[in-house]
Design an enzyme around this catalytic site. Structure first.
Site, PDB file in Angstrom:
ATOM      1  CE1 TYR A 155      -4.176   1.095  -0.446  1.00  0.00           C
ATOM      2  CE2 TYR A 155      -4.093   2.027   1.743  1.00  0.00           C
ATOM      3  CZ  TYR A 155      -4.745   1.851   0.551  1.00  0.00           C
ATOM      4  OH  TYR A 155      -5.951   2.450   0.341  1.00  0.00           O
ATOM      5  CE  LYS A 162      -7.896   5.536   1.102  1.00  0.00           C
ATOM      6  NZ  LYS A 162      -9.164   6.223   0.795  1.00  0.00           N
TER       7      LYS A 162
END
Length: 256
Positions: A155, A162
């Site tokens: 990620y 995020k």
């Protein structure tokens, strides 16, 4: 009375009928809401086609959240669809993007990182501020996140984005709270969406999530997440803001 009866909502991020945002729009209409979608550029025609698959065809307004002129024009476009005196009862942020280079943490150039942060985090603030004149006491802003409490495989800078997104939501909750506007996030487990498909190695999440989730997890089912978003858009959480609701089968609460 339906859960969202009479509500007027802007839902961003509808690209396919498999997307979480599409199912939010579908459920919201079924629960009595009037829904407007947003899209931009080459994806406008795609979103307009997908909008016809909803229970009621939803209008689509043009919005690139990185374009100041689009943000400035947004209130006027929404009034055209909802009425000159209409307020906006809910706003759904389902926007995220990172260039491929951002998925190599150590090698990612700042340009790719900056794009990921702008589109995936800062846009929550810019979109909320753009709609601020239409929001009112009781309005709800809901965003979609992927739990940024951990460093996940593959990620990389999207995970950092995020984390910034989640922090942005808390600051928005602080600053919009005195105006009666709630800001909350739904942290979803992995779902096969367009955004997920752009993440190299995303199958690593799919392969292990169901095994770790006490309730089990279906990566092909966006409806549990969509239901949580609709609940937060409703009047049933009048004193909840700055919160992250996990819809992940319980993985967030489990140890290794």
């Amino acid at each position: 009375m339906a859960l969202l009866s009479g509500k007027r909502l802007l839902v961003t991020g509808v690209l396919k009928d498999s997307s979480i945002a599409f199912h939010v729009a579908r459920l919201a209409q079924q629960e009595g809401a009037t829904v407007v979608l947003s899209s931009f550029g080459r994806t406008m025609k795609i979103t307009q086609a997908i909008a016809r698959r909803l229970p009621e065809t939803a209008p689509v307004v043009e919005l690139d959240v990185t374009d100041t002129s689009h943000l400035e024009a947004l209130p006027g476009l929404l009034r055209e669809q909802l009425g000159e005196d209409a307020a906006l009862d809910g706003l759904v942020h389902s926007i995220g993007f990172a260039p491929q280079g951002a998925f190599d943490f150590l090698a990612a150039p700042w340009e790719d990182v900056a794009t990921a942060l702008h589109v995936s985090a800062y846009s929550l603030k810019s979109l909320s501020v753009a709609c601020r004149e239409l929001l009112h006491p009781g309005s709800s802003v809901v965003g979609l996140t992927f739990d940024a409490s951990f460093a996940w495989p593959v990620y990389d800078w999207m995970g950092v984005a995020k984390a910034a997104f989640e922090s942005t939501a808390r600051y928005l909750a602080r600053d919009l709270g005195p105006e009666g506007v709630r800001v909350n996030l739904v942290s979803a487990g992995p779902v096969r969406t367009t955004a997920a498909g752009s993440i190299p190695g995303f199958s690593q999440f799919e392969d292990t999530w169901e095994q770790r989730a006490p309730l089990g997890w279906d990566v092909g089912d966006p409806e549990p997440t969509a239901r949580a978003v609709c609940a937060l858009l409703s009047d049933w959480f009048p004193a909840t803001t700055g919160e992250i609701v996990h819809v992940d089968g319980g993985v967030h609460a489990m140890g290794a």
